[in-house]
Design a protein around this motif. Sequence first.
Motif, mmCIF file in Angstrom:
data_model
loop_
_atom_site.group_PDB
_atom_site.id
_atom_site.type_symbol
_atom_site.label_atom_id
_atom_site.label_comp_id
_atom_site.label_asym_id
_atom_site.label_seq_id
_atom_site.Cartn_x
_atom_site.Cartn_y
_atom_site.Cartn_z
ATOM 1 N N PRO A 1 39.070 52.499 55.855
ATOM 2 C CA PRO A 1 39.104 53.789 55.154
ATOM 3 C C PRO A 1 39.721 53.650 53.764
ATOM 4 C CG PRO A 1 39.847 54.034 57.414
ATOM 5 C CD PRO A 1 39.722 52.552 57.160
ATOM 6 N N ALA A 2 39.213 54.432 52.838
ATOM 7 C CA ALA A 2 39.725 54.478 51.460
ATOM 8 C C ALA A 2 39.668 53.123 50.756
ATOM 9 C CB ALA A 2 41.135 55.043 51.429
ATOM 10 N N ALA A 3 38.618 52.380 50.991
ATOM 11 C CA ALA A 3 38.464 51.061 50.367
ATOM 12 C C ALA A 3 37.959 51.186 48.930
ATOM 13 C CB ALA A 3 37.495 50.216 51.186
ATOM 14 N N SER A 4 38.094 50.121 48.201
ATOM 15 C CA SER A 4 37.641 50.051 46.820
ATOM 16 C C SER A 4 36.664 48.893 46.661
ATOM 17 C CB SER A 4 38.836 49.841 45.887
ATOM 18 O OG SER A 4 38.407 49.750 44.547
ATOM 19 N N ILE A 5 35.561 49.171 46.002
ATOM 20 C CA ILE A 5 34.543 48.162 45.723
ATOM 21 C C ILE A 5 34.526 47.918 44.216
ATOM 22 C CG2 ILE A 5 32.074 47.639 45.759
ATOM 23 C CD1 ILE A 5 31.885 49.644 48.154
ATOM 24 N N VAL A 6 34.607 46.657 43.832
ATOM 25 C CA VAL A 6 34.444 46.285 42.423
ATOM 26 C C VAL A 6 33.279 45.314 42.346
ATOM 27 C CG1 VAL A 6 35.471 45.110 40.427
ATOM 28 C CG2 VAL A 6 36.857 46.677 41.812
ATOM 29 N N VAL A 7 32.279 45.709 41.577
ATOM 30 C CA VAL A 7 31.120 44.857 41.347
ATOM 31 C C VAL A 7 31.335 44.156 40.012
ATOM 32 C CG1 VAL A 7 28.618 44.790 41.046
ATOM 33 C CG2 VAL A 7 29.637 46.448 42.625
ATOM 34 N N ILE A 8 31.153 42.852 40.002
ATOM 35 C CA ILE A 8 31.245 42.088 38.759
ATOM 36 C C ILE A 8 29.824 41.927 38.236
ATOM 37 C CG2 ILE A 8 31.976 39.938 37.657
ATOM 38 C CD1 ILE A 8 34.303 41.581 38.826
ATOM 39 N N GLY A 9 29.555 42.539 37.103
ATOM 40 C CA GLY A 9 28.228 42.473 36.489
ATOM 41 C C GLY A 9 28.322 41.913 35.082
ATOM 42 N N THR A 10 27.328 42.244 34.285
ATOM 43 C CA THR A 10 27.319 41.780 32.893
ATOM 44 C C THR A 10 27.190 42.966 31.943
ATOM 45 O OG1 THR A 10 24.924 41.536 32.667
ATOM 46 C CG2 THR A 10 26.150 39.658 33.606
ATOM 47 N N ASP A 11 27.412 42.667 30.675
ATOM 48 C CA ASP A 11 27.288 43.683 29.634
ATOM 49 C C ASP A 11 25.871 43.762 29.074
ATOM 50 O OD1 ASP A 11 27.129 41.310 28.203
ATOM 51 O OD2 ASP A 11 28.733 41.805 26.800
ATOM 52 N N ALA A 12 24.919 43.163 29.747
ATOM 53 C CA ALA A 12 23.539 43.133 29.236
ATOM 54 C C ALA A 12 22.937 44.516 29.099
ATOM 55 C CB ALA A 12 22.667 42.248 30.136
ATOM 56 N N HIS A 13 23.448 45.504 29.851
ATOM 57 C CA HIS A 13 22.913 46.867 29.742
ATOM 58 C C HIS A 13 23.089 47.446 28.344
ATOM 59 C CE1 HIS A 13 27.146 47.454 30.845
ATOM 60 N NE2 HIS A 13 27.067 48.592 30.196
ATOM 61 N N VAL B 1 33.905 48.979 33.241
ATOM 62 C CA VAL B 1 34.922 48.437 32.345
ATOM 63 C C VAL B 1 34.351 47.177 31.708
ATOM 64 C CG1 VAL B 1 37.243 47.454 32.190
ATOM 65 C CG2 VAL B 1 36.780 49.336 33.790
ATOM 66 N N LEU B 2 34.267 47.175 30.383
ATOM 67 C CA LEU B 2 33.760 46.005 29.662
ATOM 68 C C LEU B 2 34.904 45.035 29.413
ATOM 69 C CD1 LEU B 2 31.529 47.848 27.062
ATOM 70 C CD2 LEU B 2 30.743 46.418 28.942
ATOM 71 N N VAL B 3 34.688 43.786 29.780
ATOM 72 C CA VAL B 3 35.667 42.726 29.539
ATOM 73 C C VAL B 3 34.981 41.711 28.634
ATOM 74 C CG1 VAL B 3 37.112 40.951 30.600
ATOM 75 C CG2 VAL B 3 36.760 43.123 31.774
ATOM 76 N N ASP B 4 34.937 42.048 27.348
ATOM 77 C CA ASP B 4 34.188 41.201 26.413
ATOM 78 C C ASP B 4 34.911 40.985 25.093
ATOM 79 O OD1 ASP B 4 33.943 43.638 25.134
ATOM 80 O OD2 ASP B 4 31.754 43.585 25.003
ATOM 81 N N GLY B 5 36.217 41.217 25.087
ATOM 82 C CA GLY B 5 36.983 40.996 23.861
ATOM 83 C C GLY B 5 36.605 41.929 22.726
ATOM 84 N N GLY B 6 35.979 43.055 23.041
ATOM 85 C CA GLY B 6 35.575 44.008 22.020
ATOM 86 C C GLY B 6 34.275 43.655 21.312
ATOM 87 N N ASN B 7 33.569 42.642 21.787
ATOM 88 C CA ASN B 7 32.316 42.253 21.129
ATOM 89 C C ASN B 7 31.302 43.381 21.098
ATOM 90 O OD1 ASN B 7 33.124 39.696 20.405
ATOM 91 N ND2 ASN B 7 32.374 38.767 22.284
ATOM 92 N N ASN B 8 31.313 44.259 22.089
ATOM 93 C CA ASN B 8 30.375 45.372 22.092
ATOM 94 C C ASN B 8 30.655 46.325 20.943
ATOM 95 O OD1 ASN B 8 31.881 47.961 23.206
ATOM 96 N ND2 ASN B 8 32.662 46.196 24.334
#
Length: 184
Positions: free
Chosen positions: A84-96, A168-175
């Motif tokens: 119950p009350a679990a958290s899911i984090v998907v690791i994706g890319t900034d390609a969108h 959440v973007l983790v790209d050093g602000g490149n976007n």
Amino acid sequence: MTAPHRLLTVGPAGAVAAIAARLIAGGAYVAAEHDVDAVLIDGTDSAVETPFLDLADSAFTAQLIDATLGRVAALQAAFEHLAPAASIVVIGTDAHLGRWHATGQAAASAALVGIVRSVAMEYGRHGVRANLVALPLGTTAADEPVIADAAIQAAALFDALSITGETVLVDGGNNLKFRQARRR
């Protein structure tokens, strides 16, 4: 001290395996398979560059449809293991955000953003939170600064009780620099 999070990693390869290893090494997480309260899912894309006009239907199908169906299956399978009350984090890319020669990956990344938001909306009433951490397309386990920051963000999202459906973007602000929009 509170009990460590019970972490399930789905699709442990490359960057996602490195992020999981960092979380576990910190001691606040233990690997688990049942009654987990933290799920880390691999939703990363390949970095194969193909100009739009050279993109074959079969390659686009693999990059968008096959990859998206695999991610949906991984998310669905994860629900069987949730406490119950679990958290899911998907690791994706900034390609969108759009990429040179990455039409299939951009479409798959955009689909993943929508899927994570929909899961967050649909299962939020059950206490389940789902978020996406987007890494630069092509990030590998060897990209230590990105992996370290992604692990910090994943841990924060696992602990946040009121954050769900976010990317959440983790790209050093490149976007923010619009590097992808510049002419090559």
